[in-house]
Design a protein around this motif. Structure first.
Motif, PDB file in Angstrom:
ATOM      1  N   LYS A 106      10.241   4.530  -4.805  1.00  0.00           N
ATOM      2  CA  LYS A 106       8.875   3.786  -4.394  1.00  0.00           C
ATOM      3  C   LYS A 106       8.535   3.264  -5.807  1.00  0.00           C
ATOM      4  O   LYS A 106       8.809   3.818  -6.833  1.00  0.00           O
ATOM      5  CB  LYS A 106       7.707   4.862  -4.072  1.00  0.00           C
ATOM      6  CG  LYS A 106       8.031   5.179  -2.654  1.00  0.00           C
ATOM      7  CD  LYS A 106       6.634   5.923  -2.025  1.00  0.00           C
ATOM      8  CE  LYS A 106       6.789   6.419  -0.801  1.00  0.00           C
ATOM      9  NZ  LYS A 106       5.729   6.354   0.119  1.00  0.00           N
ATOM     10  N   PHE A 107       8.017   2.049  -5.818  1.00  0.00           N
ATOM     11  CA  PHE A 107       7.605   1.280  -7.143  1.00  0.00           C
ATOM     12  C   PHE A 107       6.125   1.450  -7.314  1.00  0.00           C
ATOM     13  O   PHE A 107       5.323   1.381  -6.226  1.00  0.00           O
ATOM     14  CB  PHE A 107       8.126  -0.104  -6.885  1.00  0.00           C
ATOM     15  CG  PHE A 107       9.621  -0.246  -6.979  1.00  0.00           C
ATOM     16  CD1 PHE A 107      10.446   0.299  -8.087  1.00  0.00           C
ATOM     17  CD2 PHE A 107      10.349  -0.514  -5.754  1.00  0.00           C
ATOM     18  CE1 PHE A 107      11.838   0.098  -8.042  1.00  0.00           C
ATOM     19  CE2 PHE A 107      11.814  -0.734  -5.982  1.00  0.00           C
ATOM     20  CZ  PHE A 107      12.288  -0.086  -6.693  1.00  0.00           C
ATOM     21  N   ASP A 108       5.766   1.427  -8.538  1.00  0.00           N
ATOM     22  CA  ASP A 108       4.337   1.395  -9.006  1.00  0.00           C
ATOM     23  C   ASP A 108       3.625  -0.144  -9.334  1.00  0.00           C
ATOM     24  O   ASP A 108       4.157  -0.621 -10.167  1.00  0.00           O
ATOM     25  CB  ASP A 108       4.216   2.360 -10.421  1.00  0.00           C
ATOM     26  CG  ASP A 108       2.700   2.489 -10.684  1.00  0.00           C
ATOM     27  OD1 ASP A 108       1.803   1.922 -10.258  1.00  0.00           O
ATOM     28  OD2 ASP A 108       2.577   3.371 -11.656  1.00  0.00           O
ATOM     29  N   TYR A 109       2.782  -0.291  -8.502  1.00  0.00           N
ATOM     30  CA  TYR A 109       2.492  -1.848  -8.769  1.00  0.00           C
ATOM     31  C   TYR A 109       0.969  -1.800  -9.301  1.00  0.00           C
ATOM     32  O   TYR A 109       0.374  -2.860  -9.359  1.00  0.00           O
ATOM     33  CB  TYR A 109       2.255  -2.484  -7.227  1.00  0.00           C
ATOM     34  CG  TYR A 109       3.579  -2.783  -6.753  1.00  0.00           C
ATOM     35  CD1 TYR A 109       4.599  -3.365  -7.299  1.00  0.00           C
ATOM     36  CD2 TYR A 109       4.079  -1.970  -5.665  1.00  0.00           C
ATOM     37  CE1 TYR A 109       5.858  -3.633  -6.658  1.00  0.00           C
ATOM     38  CE2 TYR A 109       5.254  -2.068  -4.773  1.00  0.00           C
ATOM     39  CZ  TYR A 109       6.311  -2.971  -5.590  1.00  0.00           C
ATOM     40  OH  TYR A 109       7.515  -3.213  -4.887  1.00  0.00           O
ATOM     41  N   GLU A 110       0.692  -0.608 -10.254  1.00  0.00           N
ATOM     42  CA  GLU A 110      -0.654  -0.647 -10.701  1.00  0.00           C
ATOM     43  C   GLU A 110      -0.686  -1.921 -11.925  1.00  0.00           C
ATOM     44  O   GLU A 110      -1.860  -2.500 -11.926  1.00  0.00           O
ATOM     45  CB  GLU A 110      -0.710   0.755 -11.405  1.00  0.00           C
ATOM     46  CG  GLU A 110      -1.235   1.835 -10.386  1.00  0.00           C
ATOM     47  CD  GLU A 110      -2.349   1.459  -9.529  1.00  0.00           C
ATOM     48  OE1 GLU A 110      -3.501   1.007 -10.120  1.00  0.00           O
ATOM     49  OE2 GLU A 110      -2.350   1.664  -8.509  1.00  0.00           O
ATOM     50  N   ARG A 111       0.345  -2.132 -12.659  1.00  0.00           N
ATOM     51  CA  ARG A 111       0.396  -3.329 -13.483  1.00  0.00           C
ATOM     52  C   ARG A 111       0.050  -4.654 -12.918  1.00  0.00           C
ATOM     53  O   ARG A 111      -0.512  -5.375 -13.076  1.00  0.00           O
ATOM     54  CB  ARG A 111       1.598  -3.171 -14.341  1.00  0.00           C
ATOM     55  CG  ARG A 111       1.316  -4.104 -15.539  1.00  0.00           C
ATOM     56  CD  ARG A 111       2.637  -3.795 -16.398  1.00  0.00           C
ATOM     57  NE  ARG A 111       2.133  -4.798 -17.757  1.00  0.00           N
ATOM     58  CZ  ARG A 111       3.074  -4.958 -18.412  1.00  0.00           C
ATOM     59  NH1 ARG A 111       4.171  -4.570 -18.580  1.00  0.00           N
ATOM     60  NH2 ARG A 111       3.002  -5.879 -19.545  1.00  0.00           N
ATOM     61  N   LEU A 112       0.618  -4.567 -11.584  1.00  0.00           N
ATOM     62  CA  LEU A 112       0.729  -6.014 -10.818  1.00  0.00           C
ATOM     63  C   LEU A 112      -0.645  -5.966 -10.233  1.00  0.00           C
ATOM     64  O   LEU A 112      -1.312  -7.314 -10.508  1.00  0.00           O
ATOM     65  CB  LEU A 112       1.653  -5.988  -9.737  1.00  0.00           C
ATOM     66  CG  LEU A 112       1.609  -7.306  -9.030  1.00  0.00           C
ATOM     67  CD1 LEU A 112       2.202  -8.431  -9.737  1.00  0.00           C
ATOM     68  CD2 LEU A 112       2.672  -7.112  -7.714  1.00  0.00           C
ATOM     69  N   TYR A 113      -1.345  -5.010  -9.971  1.00  0.00           N
ATOM     70  CA  TYR A 113      -2.802  -4.983  -9.384  1.00  0.00           C
ATOM     71  C   TYR A 113      -3.732  -5.356 -10.542  1.00  0.00           C
ATOM     72  O   TYR A 113      -4.592  -6.169 -10.406  1.00  0.00           O
ATOM     73  CB  TYR A 113      -3.142  -3.721  -9.235  1.00  0.00           C
ATOM     74  CG  TYR A 113      -2.742  -3.491  -7.609  1.00  0.00           C
ATOM     75  CD1 TYR A 113      -3.307  -3.941  -6.563  1.00  0.00           C
ATOM     76  CD2 TYR A 113      -1.940  -2.208  -7.377  1.00  0.00           C
ATOM     77  CE1 TYR A 113      -2.961  -3.665  -5.035  1.00  0.00           C
ATOM     78  CE2 TYR A 113      -1.572  -1.834  -6.091  1.00  0.00           C
ATOM     79  CZ  TYR A 113      -2.039  -2.694  -4.953  1.00  0.00           C
ATOM     80  OH  TYR A 113      -1.715  -2.213  -3.594  1.00  0.00           O
TER      81      TYR A 113
END
Length: 80
Positions: free
Chosen positions: A3-10
């Motif tokens: 699973k990838f963490d998209y917090e930076r993208l958000y």
């Protein structure tokens, strides 16, 4: 499954004035499709490139927005 963490993208979306719906429209997919991708359905290459273009993400930074592995936090039981 990875699973990838998209917090930076958000964060980048927010700082560029986008929410999920507006970014989805900008890159030509449905808001539901973008939501599913942010929850784990893989992004296609063209989608990633379009997001990078919309959010002014440099090619060299792309990996940090799309390929940072999500780390599961686990709690350890304290010995009794």
């Amino acid at each position: 499954m990875i699973k990838f963490d998209y917090e930076r993208l958000y964060g980048r979306m927010k700082s560029n004035g986008y929410n999920q719906s507006s970014l989805a429209r900008e890159i030509g997919i449905s808001p539901a499709s973008l939501t599913n991708k942010l929850k784990g359905v893989p992004f296609r290459q063209d989608e990633m490139l379009n997001i990078c273009k919309a959010l002014n993400i440099d090619d060299k930074e792309m990996a940090t927005y799309f390929f940072t592995i999500k780390v599961q936090k686990t709690e350890r039981k304290q010995p009794a």
